[in-house]
Motif scaffolding. Sequence first.
Motif, PDB file in Angstrom:
ATOM      1  N   UNK A 131       3.837   6.545   7.101  1.00 44.26           N
ATOM      2  CA  UNK A 131       4.084   5.152   6.740  1.00 44.26           C
ATOM      3  C   UNK A 131       2.874   4.266   7.078  1.00 44.26           C
ATOM      4  N   UNK A 132       2.207   4.547   8.198  1.00 45.25           N
ATOM      5  CA  UNK A 132       1.019   3.789   8.579  1.00 45.25           C
ATOM      6  C   UNK A 132      -0.117   4.036   7.579  1.00 45.25           C
ATOM      7  N   UNK A 133      -0.306   5.285   7.206  1.00 45.50           N
ATOM      8  CA  UNK A 133      -1.329   5.616   6.214  1.00 45.50           C
ATOM      9  C   UNK A 133      -1.033   4.926   4.893  1.00 45.50           C
ATOM     10  N   UNK A 134       0.232   5.008   4.443  1.00 42.87           N
ATOM     11  CA  UNK A 134       0.598   4.412   3.159  1.00 42.87           C
ATOM     12  C   UNK A 134       0.363   2.912   3.149  1.00 42.87           C
ATOM     13  N   UNK A 135       0.765   2.219   4.212  1.00 35.25           N
ATOM     14  CA  UNK A 135       0.576   0.768   4.291  1.00 35.25           C
ATOM     15  C   UNK A 135      -0.907   0.407   4.159  1.00 35.25           C
ATOM     16  N   UNK A 136      -1.755   1.157   4.840  1.00 35.58           N
ATOM     17  CA  UNK A 136      -3.178   0.838   4.830  1.00 35.58           C
ATOM     18  C   UNK A 136      -3.869   1.263   3.539  1.00 35.58           C
ATOM     19  N   UNK A 137      -3.415   2.343   2.952  1.00 38.17           N
ATOM     20  CA  UNK A 137      -3.941   2.762   1.652  1.00 38.17           C
ATOM     21  C   UNK A 137      -3.626   1.711   0.590  1.00 38.17           C
ATOM     22  N   UNK A 138      -2.366   1.231   0.575  1.00 38.32           N
ATOM     23  CA  UNK A 138      -1.974   0.223  -0.411  1.00 38.32           C
ATOM     24  C   UNK A 138      -2.703  -1.093  -0.180  1.00 38.32           C
ATOM     25  N   UNK A 139      -2.905  -1.455   1.079  1.00 42.90           N
ATOM     26  CA  UNK A 139      -3.641  -2.688   1.381  1.00 42.90           C
ATOM     27  C   UNK A 139      -5.067  -2.606   0.846  1.00 42.90           C
ATOM     28  N   UNK A 140      -5.693  -1.448   1.021  1.00 40.99           N
ATOM     29  CA  UNK A 140      -7.047  -1.268   0.498  1.00 40.99           C
ATOM     30  C   UNK A 140      -7.050  -1.301  -1.032  1.00 40.99           C
ATOM     31  N   UNK A 141      -6.024  -0.701  -1.640  1.00 40.80           N
ATOM     32  CA  UNK A 141      -5.978  -0.622  -3.099  1.00 40.80           C
ATOM     33  C   UNK A 141      -5.810  -1.981  -3.748  1.00 40.80           C
ATOM     34  N   UNK A 142      -5.107  -2.907  -3.078  1.00 47.17           N
ATOM     35  CA  UNK A 142      -4.839  -4.211  -3.688  1.00 47.17           C
ATOM     36  C   UNK A 142      -6.105  -5.028  -3.917  1.00 47.17           C
ATOM     37  N   UNK A 143      -7.146  -4.833  -3.096  1.00 47.25           N
ATOM     38  CA  UNK A 143      -8.373  -5.600  -3.308  1.00 47.25           C
ATOM     39  C   UNK A 143      -9.577  -4.696  -3.567  1.00 47.25           C
ATOM     40  N   UNK A 144      -9.308  -3.497  -4.092  1.00 45.13           N
ATOM     41  CA  UNK A 144     -10.356  -2.564  -4.516  1.00 45.13           C
ATOM     42  C   UNK A 144     -11.266  -2.150  -3.357  1.00 45.13           C
ATOM     43  N   UNK A 145     -10.696  -2.108  -2.145  1.00 42.57           N
ATOM     44  CA  UNK A 145     -11.444  -1.630  -0.993  1.00 42.57           C
ATOM     45  C   UNK A 145     -11.282  -0.114  -0.868  1.00 42.57           C
ATOM     46  N   UNK A 146     -12.056   0.468   0.031  1.00 46.98           N
ATOM     47  CA  UNK A 146     -12.009   1.909   0.281  1.00 46.98           C
ATOM     48  C   UNK A 146     -11.299   2.153   1.618  1.00 46.98           C
ATOM     49  N   UNK A 147     -10.338   3.071   1.608  1.00 43.10           N
ATOM     50  CA  UNK A 147      -9.589   3.419   2.815  1.00 43.10           C
ATOM     51  C   UNK A 147     -10.329   4.507   3.583  1.00 43.10           C
TER      52      UNK A 147
END
Length: 475
Positions: free
Chosen positions: A73-89
């Motif tokens: 769940x922690x990985x998913x939250x941070x992956x999605x946060x990065x994806x929303x502004x085209x950042x790299x996780x």
Amino acid sequence: MSRPWSMRISAEHWAQLHSHLFPGDSREHAATLRCGLADTPSGVRLLVREVTPARDGIDFIQRPDGTHVLVASFVLDNVLRAATDHSVYIAAHCHGGADEVGFSGTDLASHENSYPAILHRTKAPAVGALVFARNAVAGDMWLQDGRQVPLHHLTVTGPNLQVLTSSPAPVAQADSAYDRQARLFGDRGQAMLRAQKVAVVGLGGAGSLLSQTLSRLGVGQLLLIDDDRVETSNLSRLVGATHRDARTWLTDDQRPEWVRRLGRRLSTPKVTVAARVARTAPVPPDVHAVFRSVLEPDVAALLRDCDHIFLAADTAPAELLVNAVGHQYLIPVTQVGAKVNIDRTTGTVRQAYAVSRLNGPRSGCLRCTGLVSSDRLRRDATDPTQLRRQDYVGGENIAAPSVITLNAVATSLAANDWLTRTVGLNRSNASTWWTHADALKGTTARDIATTLPECPWCGPEHFGVGDAGSLPTRH
């Protein structure tokens, strides 16, 4: 051969990450990084925008076999946060040791199991992991095109420059031409200077001195940008410029105007003179001289892979542009200049001073301090003290007084600050500072620059976004 991948992180984010990973208990800890991207011909840079520590026992847990893992769940939250502004996780964790580090077999298997799926779902250009020892880092980057590449190095921008790799690299003995200065900061310090790519924007009186100084110190690459040509009035302070460069036999006041115009068109670009001088250094740098405005989009893009930028241009648009590049691409910027303030009625010299203003990512911004305003990009918002310090002689078509000695003070302060920070001799904890040397009073004052939380250039909107953000270029 594929271009190297590297990472840059501000001093503030590095302190947050390092203190979380190494609190003194010799245990494994983890965090995630949200990174912007700068894709340049020389390599790809990851730019750390945000550090999210993983809570021990909640976000980062120990499995029955003794290995540690970030919970899904922690990985998913941070992956999605990065994806929303085209950042790299990027996931990060620590191992023991000090100067050498590498991934375990369990780490690599985890990457194999999860990273292809993350790339497929987010369409991100890359995803990856870092593993740290106290003074070392290794990275494993998975790219959208199916390639895997290692992280070449990680750069911490200040107060002292740190460059971390997976293991110590051997250092060659410095060239004998640098024997005296290598006695000050060692062969490793000289090698660090040689590895630097430094830009000088504006090659007038201050910029020409900086270019000469940097080349003599042993910088490996110099990027010189200016769209101006040499004039007769420049010859007293432009290093290396000659009467031939200024075409003085054509631009003399006794010549007809059409001849003077021809002479001005034929005079040597300032960047050409600066490049000529730089190449006389004992070990010449690789010089890229650009006779164009830094406000052109493709010229501004050349700054993205620099390690430091010296701003010696004194127009507000150029200052705004370079200031934005520094915060967007995590590149320290030093503004240099010298000013003489004359009372136009009496002719009395009211002020004569030199300034060096070091601005780092998240620590110092020319816009926040009012030096770039909108009438100088909003002149009425400028702090009165700073306004007095930057005041030129008023009036249309009136040239400001200038003298090489003041330029030399400003550039020496700026170059010395950069030098001590690059080779690790800086003893201040401040990420940035501004120095004001008053030539009339014989005093020197230092201030630490501040930033405003919601600044459009150094704040969250543009900080570390890299190529995903826009720059205030001419078009």
